[in-house]
Design a protein around this motif. Structure first.
Motif, PDB file in Angstrom:
ATOM      1  N   ILE A   1      25.897  78.128  64.202  1.00  0.00           N
ATOM      2  CA  ILE A   1      27.075  77.202  63.624  1.00  0.00           C
ATOM      3  C   ILE A   1      26.797  77.035  62.278  1.00  0.00           C
ATOM      4  O   ILE A   1      27.749  77.374  61.213  1.00  0.00           O
ATOM      5  CB  ILE A   1      27.663  76.294  64.326  1.00  0.00           C
ATOM      6  CG1 ILE A   1      28.187  76.833  65.921  1.00  0.00           C
ATOM      7  CG2 ILE A   1      28.928  75.475  63.801  1.00  0.00           C
ATOM      8  CD1 ILE A   1      28.701  75.663  66.701  1.00  0.00           C
ATOM      9  N   LEU A   2      25.810  76.135  62.005  1.00  0.00           N
ATOM     10  CA  LEU A   2      25.647  75.535  60.671  1.00  0.00           C
ATOM     11  C   LEU A   2      25.024  76.618  59.539  1.00  0.00           C
ATOM     12  O   LEU A   2      25.796  76.559  58.487  1.00  0.00           O
ATOM     13  CB  LEU A   2      24.506  74.502  60.756  1.00  0.00           C
ATOM     14  CG  LEU A   2      25.077  73.226  61.544  1.00  0.00           C
ATOM     15  CD1 LEU A   2      23.905  72.160  61.598  1.00  0.00           C
ATOM     16  CD2 LEU A   2      26.111  72.605  61.004  1.00  0.00           C
ATOM     17  N   PRO A   3      24.123  77.375  59.868  1.00  0.00           N
ATOM     18  CA  PRO A   3      23.864  78.487  58.996  1.00  0.00           C
ATOM     19  C   PRO A   3      24.886  79.369  58.641  1.00  0.00           C
ATOM     20  O   PRO A   3      24.893  80.043  57.456  1.00  0.00           O
ATOM     21  CB  PRO A   3      22.579  79.055  59.643  1.00  0.00           C
ATOM     22  CG  PRO A   3      22.677  78.763  61.046  1.00  0.00           C
ATOM     23  CD  PRO A   3      23.317  77.409  61.078  1.00  0.00           C
ATOM     24  N   SER A   4      25.634  79.756  59.615  1.00  0.00           N
ATOM     25  CA  SER A   4      26.846  80.672  59.355  1.00  0.00           C
ATOM     26  C   SER A   4      27.921  80.141  58.589  1.00  0.00           C
ATOM     27  O   SER A   4      28.334  80.766  57.733  1.00  0.00           O
ATOM     28  CB  SER A   4      27.256  81.302  60.567  1.00  0.00           C
ATOM     29  OG  SER A   4      28.038  80.115  61.366  1.00  0.00           O
ATOM     30  N   VAL A   5      27.973  78.711  58.697  1.00  0.00           N
ATOM     31  CA  VAL A   5      28.978  78.162  57.720  1.00  0.00           C
ATOM     32  C   VAL A   5      28.397  78.190  56.401  1.00  0.00           C
ATOM     33  O   VAL A   5      29.119  78.114  55.328  1.00  0.00           O
ATOM     34  CB  VAL A   5      29.245  76.726  58.429  1.00  0.00           C
ATOM     35  CG1 VAL A   5      30.123  75.787  57.285  1.00  0.00           C
ATOM     36  CG2 VAL A   5      30.072  76.745  59.664  1.00  0.00           C
ATOM     37  N   ILE A   6      27.132  77.626  56.143  1.00  0.00           N
ATOM     38  CA  ILE A   6      26.530  77.798  54.876  1.00  0.00           C
ATOM     39  C   ILE A   6      26.789  79.125  54.346  1.00  0.00           C
ATOM     40  O   ILE A   6      27.114  79.119  53.075  1.00  0.00           O
ATOM     41  CB  ILE A   6      25.017  77.437  55.055  1.00  0.00           C
ATOM     42  CG1 ILE A   6      24.792  76.123  55.443  1.00  0.00           C
ATOM     43  CG2 ILE A   6      24.437  77.497  53.897  1.00  0.00           C
ATOM     44  CD1 ILE A   6      23.285  75.646  55.851  1.00  0.00           C
TER      45      ILE A   6
ATOM     46  N   THR B   1      23.501  84.338  56.319  1.00  0.00           N
ATOM     47  CA  THR B   1      22.816  83.283  57.412  1.00  0.00           C
ATOM     48  C   THR B   1      21.499  84.066  57.740  1.00  0.00           C
ATOM     49  O   THR B   1      20.459  83.050  57.667  1.00  0.00           O
ATOM     50  CB  THR B   1      23.728  83.945  58.802  1.00  0.00           C
ATOM     51  OG1 THR B   1      24.979  83.444  58.342  1.00  0.00           O
ATOM     52  CG2 THR B   1      23.223  82.968  59.977  1.00  0.00           C
ATOM     53  N   ARG B   2      20.969  85.197  57.352  1.00  0.00           N
ATOM     54  CA  ARG B   2      19.557  85.367  57.730  1.00  0.00           C
ATOM     55  C   ARG B   2      18.873  84.877  56.640  1.00  0.00           C
ATOM     56  O   ARG B   2      17.785  84.303  56.860  1.00  0.00           O
ATOM     57  CB  ARG B   2      19.603  87.075  57.800  1.00  0.00           C
ATOM     58  CG  ARG B   2      18.128  87.483  58.114  1.00  0.00           C
ATOM     59  CD  ARG B   2      17.868  88.938  58.036  1.00  0.00           C
ATOM     60  NE  ARG B   2      18.853  89.336  59.380  1.00  0.00           N
ATOM     61  CZ  ARG B   2      19.016  90.592  59.602  1.00  0.00           C
ATOM     62  NH1 ARG B   2      18.507  91.727  58.995  1.00  0.00           N
ATOM     63  NH2 ARG B   2      19.757  91.010  60.632  1.00  0.00           N
ATOM     64  N   GLU B   3      19.303  84.938  55.346  1.00  0.00           N
ATOM     65  CA  GLU B   3      18.471  84.227  54.296  1.00  0.00           C
ATOM     66  C   GLU B   3      18.379  82.839  54.493  1.00  0.00           C
ATOM     67  O   GLU B   3      17.215  82.187  54.228  1.00  0.00           O
ATOM     68  CB  GLU B   3      19.280  84.709  53.042  1.00  0.00           C
ATOM     69  CG  GLU B   3      18.339  84.264  51.938  1.00  0.00           C
ATOM     70  CD  GLU B   3      19.283  84.635  50.381  1.00  0.00           C
ATOM     71  OE1 GLU B   3      18.708  84.377  49.193  1.00  0.00           O
ATOM     72  OE2 GLU B   3      20.569  84.979  50.487  1.00  0.00           O
ATOM     73  N   VAL B   4      19.343  82.285  54.809  1.00  0.00           N
ATOM     74  CA  VAL B   4      19.148  80.772  55.327  1.00  0.00           C
ATOM     75  C   VAL B   4      18.106  80.443  56.112  1.00  0.00           C
ATOM     76  O   VAL B   4      17.359  79.463  56.092  1.00  0.00           O
ATOM     77  CB  VAL B   4      20.638  80.033  55.546  1.00  0.00           C
ATOM     78  CG1 VAL B   4      20.475  78.718  55.890  1.00  0.00           C
ATOM     79  CG2 VAL B   4      21.567  80.378  54.478  1.00  0.00           C
TER      80      VAL B   4
ATOM     81  N   ALA C   1      19.438  70.255  56.265  1.00  0.00           N
ATOM     82  CA  ALA C   1      19.443  71.468  55.228  1.00  0.00           C
ATOM     83  C   ALA C   1      20.900  71.759  54.898  1.00  0.00           C
ATOM     84  O   ALA C   1      21.218  72.177  53.814  1.00  0.00           O
ATOM     85  CB  ALA C   1      18.912  72.596  55.933  1.00  0.00           C
ATOM     86  N   PHE C   2      21.894  71.648  55.915  1.00  0.00           N
ATOM     87  CA  PHE C   2      23.187  71.880  55.729  1.00  0.00           C
ATOM     88  C   PHE C   2      23.880  70.903  54.785  1.00  0.00           C
ATOM     89  O   PHE C   2      24.559  71.681  53.589  1.00  0.00           O
ATOM     90  CB  PHE C   2      24.029  71.703  57.076  1.00  0.00           C
ATOM     91  CG  PHE C   2      25.550  71.959  56.891  1.00  0.00           C
ATOM     92  CD1 PHE C   2      25.959  73.028  57.369  1.00  0.00           C
ATOM     93  CD2 PHE C   2      26.420  70.968  56.747  1.00  0.00           C
ATOM     94  CE1 PHE C   2      27.605  73.508  57.110  1.00  0.00           C
ATOM     95  CE2 PHE C   2      27.726  71.156  56.740  1.00  0.00           C
ATOM     96  CZ  PHE C   2      28.161  72.333  57.033  1.00  0.00           C
ATOM     97  N   VAL C   3      23.423  69.729  54.591  1.00  0.00           N
ATOM     98  CA  VAL C   3      24.117  68.716  53.873  1.00  0.00           C
ATOM     99  C   VAL C   3      23.371  68.998  52.365  1.00  0.00           C
ATOM    100  O   VAL C   3      24.185  68.787  51.458  1.00  0.00           O
ATOM    101  CB  VAL C   3      23.783  67.112  54.365  1.00  0.00           C
ATOM    102  CG1 VAL C   3      24.035  66.174  53.020  1.00  0.00           C
ATOM    103  CG2 VAL C   3      24.553  66.986  55.623  1.00  0.00           C
ATOM    104  N   THR C   4      22.110  69.140  52.379  1.00  0.00           N
ATOM    105  CA  THR C   4      21.591  69.181  51.212  1.00  0.00           C
ATOM    106  C   THR C   4      21.881  70.376  50.498  1.00  0.00           C
ATOM    107  O   THR C   4      22.101  70.430  49.208  1.00  0.00           O
ATOM    108  CB  THR C   4      19.878  69.467  51.589  1.00  0.00           C
ATOM    109  OG1 THR C   4      19.544  68.192  52.099  1.00  0.00           O
ATOM    110  CG2 THR C   4      19.167  69.541  50.029  1.00  0.00           C
TER     111      THR C   4
ATOM    112  N   LEU D   1      32.900  81.022  63.483  1.00  0.00           N
ATOM    113  CA  LEU D   1      33.350  80.014  64.425  1.00  0.00           C
ATOM    114  C   LEU D   1      33.667  80.629  65.792  1.00  0.00           C
ATOM    115  O   LEU D   1      33.696  80.011  66.761  1.00  0.00           O
ATOM    116  CB  LEU D   1      34.588  79.270  63.907  1.00  0.00           C
ATOM    117  CG  LEU D   1      34.117  78.288  62.650  1.00  0.00           C
ATOM    118  CD1 LEU D   1      35.427  77.679  62.112  1.00  0.00           C
ATOM    119  CD2 LEU D   1      33.117  77.477  62.992  1.00  0.00           C
ATOM    120  N   ALA D   2      34.424  81.851  65.910  1.00  0.00           N
ATOM    121  CA  ALA D   2      34.883  82.473  66.970  1.00  0.00           C
ATOM    122  C   ALA D   2      33.469  82.911  67.857  1.00  0.00           C
ATOM    123  O   ALA D   2      33.444  82.808  69.072  1.00  0.00           O
ATOM    124  CB  ALA D   2      35.473  83.987  66.752  1.00  0.00           C
TER     125      ALA D   2
END
Length: 729
Positions: A224-229, A237-240, A383-386, A408-409
């Motif tokens: 969820i968090l890396p895909s939202v980023i 997402t993979r890079e994150v 990490a998400f916030v930063t 999200l789905a």
């Protein structure tokens, strides 16, 4: 230098090796691997020792060196992000909680039970920051640091003070880097202790929470968090995940989210440079954001909401609608801090909601497993916030709606499958009959080495006719016990939790454990002889029994006719009622107002007379024992003491034990001995004092009266036990 750098580069590999070796050691040596616990605890404490200096110095330095204009801009960039990540986390927890079955009726309701409140002011307002430091009130420390950091922005000549703060912050990071080098050894000790002392059979009842917790934090952190980023920033997402790999690995293997902060900072700087952010203040923005995110984005702490919801089901506590609505908001505030501060939050929340004291111990015990999911979610929260605050500050945010909807789905599908799987596992792994009291057994250290004979009711006439069964003229009970090497203890097998048969048809209970202990201290054979309440007095007068137990009440008649020990327990009057009607029995007034009240009493002359005295207008129904109640729904209420009613209701979810107000005082429970057994009575009274002083009484009360299964034995399911040929007791 190169060798040190090489070791640091290969550190994740060495940590992984340490974890594998630790698991193997724990499985091989079982509970003996607990000898490594001090080493693991030392490593954890070394990692945590600089948490407060780092947070305080980072917040004061990061906020204090900003201009008011830059600080305001940073705030405007971040508040929506914090609300978003909090909302996503709480939504995941809410959906995971759908796997928890409806809360069964409580087994015990006390009308006058004290209610403890949650003092949010103490949690949030730092009246004395030094006290908050001692008591680990990290939310108050964070607020203190933020307020002072903002105030420092307007102070002149602050550079010298800021340089000191910067030194403390850098020193904290340096210390962490030193301690991280010990990670392979620390992880080896932690994993060995965990694998050696946590038995899988003991986790069956908690499988629902464990699955929901671990899977929920994994879905949140790794999808969820890396895909939202990725949906908001120009990166995949993979890079994150690749950039944050080091932070996640070090957090998992050390079980400390704070260890990941330097890795997150370096990853954020690399990603910022990759998207074209080249600004001298970039590093300071990232450092300040990380410092603020550490206490405010501890997303793993918010999963204490899931634990509380599961705890309500586990402990059969119905949460009022108002408390359920307030719970996520209170959890959000309580979750600010470090991972260890979640323990204080659980203690506050469970105390506020009226959970038993052991709820916090249950949470701490499960942290052996859940802490890995907890720290992973928290690290990804940092990490998400930063990343998003940094990208927002430098205007690099670009919303890609299709990718966000897809992310999200997929998350919703994963959460749905997880909740369904958790419910299936719970329904098939947890046996409905595996419940307290009926599953309890006498501990090996209580029974070991004691020769015991348990007579059956049909053996009574033959036993009584034996010549050795009766004392010779002028012989005291102690003399007879010494001469025959046997003590005869009478019991009734229907008095839970004092003397009853468990689901294996073994005679167990609080009083039975004391009978074994008495035989051990006298170094004699134990003969357990059943009695009925009609025969109890004659059995004592005829000296068929040396001592009678089974939750026997000390009454005026018995005090005059027999020798009675000092009371070893007292318990108030309680009712056993069908759960939907429990609120009708909360007070003397509500009970008296019931039309056609029928009170069931088992065949005990003491309780029968008590009911007639307390409720003269009620109809009394006498039964052989209370096990017949489920077959007779017309029986409205049965009366007993709190200790007995709670133990009887605990295995039967359709019943509750209710302790009403204004009904009467405490029932005194004692041992009965034959008339003129003064010497033996004095001995028993002194012996009871010894049991109190030794801690045996307190231990048995926790287990049998309070229902805390603090068994000394451990279910063995380790390789070491298989090699030794040991079997599960």
């Amino acid at each position: 230098m190169s060798s040190g750098s090489g070791y640091a580069a290969r550190l994740p590999l060495w940590v992984l090796i340490g974890a594998v070796l630790g698991i193997a050691t724990g499985l091989l040596f079982g509970a003996d691997a607990a000898v490594l616990r001090p080493a693991g605890t030392t490593y954890v404490r070394l990692m945590e020792v600089v948490v407060f200096p780092y947070i305080i110095s980072s917040l004061l330095h990061g906020l204090g060196r900003l201009s008011p204009e830059m600080a305001w801009r940073l705030f405007r960039c971040s508040w929506r992000i914090y609300l978003g990540v909090w909302g996503l986390t709480l939504l995941v927890i809410f959906l995971m909680a759908l796997s928890i079955p409806p809360v069964p009726p409580p087994s015990l309701i006390e009308a006058d039970a004290p209610q403890t409140g949650l003092d949010l002011l103490d949690l949030l307002i730092p009246a004395n920051p030094f006290v908050d430091l001692v008591e680990n009130h990290l939310p108050a420390i964070v607020i203190f640091s933020i307020v002072y950091g903002v105030a420092i922005q307007r102070v002149k000549d602050k550079e010298a003070f800021l340089s000191i703060l910067d030194l403390i912050r850098n020193a904290s990071v340096t210390i962490w880097n030193w301690i991280v080098l010990l990670a392979p050894l620390g992880v080896f000790a932690l994993f060995a202790d965990t694998a050696g002392t946590v038995a899988l059979t003991e986790l069956a009842d908690l499988s629902l929470y464990l699955i929901a917790m671990i899977c929920g934090t994994a879905i949140l952190a790794f999808w969820i968090l890396p895909s939202v980023i990725s949906a908001l920033c120009p990166m995949s997402t993979r890079e994150v995940l690749r950039e944050l790999q080091g932070a996640l690995v070090i957090a998992v293997v050390t079980s400390l989210s704070v260890a990941a902060l330097p890795f997150i900072q370096r990853a954020a700087e690399r990603l910022a440079e990759r998207v074209g952010i080249d600004d001298p203040e970039r590093k300071e923005i990232i450092q300040t954001t990380i410092a603020v995110s550490y206490p405010l984005a501890q997303l793993g702490n918010f999963f204490i909401w899931l634990f509380v919801l599961f705890g309500a089901f586990y402990f059969r506590i119905s949460l009022p609608a108002g408390d359920q609505i307030a719970l996520p908001f209170v959890t959000l505030v309580s979750g600010f801090g470090s991972p260890s501060s979640s323990i204080d939050a659980v203690a506050s929340l469970t105390g506020w909601l009226g959970f038993p004291d052991r709820a916090t111990n249950l949470y701490v015990g499960m942290m052996t497993i859940t802490r890995y999911g907890q720290v992973v979610a928290s690290v990804m929260g940092f990490a998400f916030v930063t990343l998003l605050v940094t990208m927002t500050y430098y205007r690099k945010i670009s919303l890609r709606i299709p990718r966000l909807v897809w992310s999200l789905a997929v998350a919703a599908g994963a959460v749905f499958l997880t909740t369904a799987a958790a419910r299936v596992v719970h329904d098939n792994v947890v046996q409905p009959g595996e419940i307290p009291y009926l599953a309890y057994r006498l501990e090996p250290d209580v029974t070991e080495g004691i020769r015991v004979t348990v007579e059956k009711p049909e053996d009574a006439p033959a036993a009584a006719s034996e010549g050795s069964a009766l004392p010779v003229s002028g012989q005291t009970i102690l003399d007879r016990i010494e001469s025959t090497g046997e003590i005869r203890v009478g019991f009734n097998p229907h008095i839970i939790p004092f003397s009853y048969r468990n689901d294996r048809d073994e005679l167990v209970g609080f009083d039975i454990a004391f009978a074994y202990q008495l035989a051990r201290d006298l170094n004699v054979h134990l003969r357990l002889i059943p009695f009925t309440w009609d025969s109890l007095h004659s059995d004592l007068e005829n000296r068929r029994l040396d001592l009678a137990l089974s939750g026997i009440y000390a009454t005026n008649d018995r005090l005059q006719r027999f020798n009675v020990s000092v009371p070893y327990l007292q318990s108030p009057i309680a009712f056993i009622v069908r759960a939907p009607y429990a609120d009708r029995y909360l007070s003397r007034a509500s009970i008296d107002a019931l039309d056609g009240l029928t009170i069931t009493v088992f065949d005990d002359p003491v309780m029968n007379a008590l009911v007639q005295r307390l409720f003269p207008t009620a109809t009394i129904k006498i039964v052989s024992d209370y096990d017949v109640l489920p077959q007779h729904p017309e029986l409205q209420a049965a009366i007993w003491t709190k200790a007995q009613a709670r133990a009887w209701a605990a295995p039967r979810k359709q019943y509750s034990a209710v302790v009403p107000r204004d009904v009467g005082g405490q029932m005194l429970i004692a041992y009965l001995m034959p008339p003129d057994a003064d010497q033996f009575t004095n001995f028993i009274n002194y012996w009871l004092r010894v049991q109190n002083a030794s801690g045996f009484t307190a231990r048995m009360e926790r287990r049998w009266i309070e229902g805390k299964n603090e068994t000394i034995r451990r279910r063995r399911n380790h390789v070491a036990d298989w090699l030794r040929g040991e079997r599960d007791r």
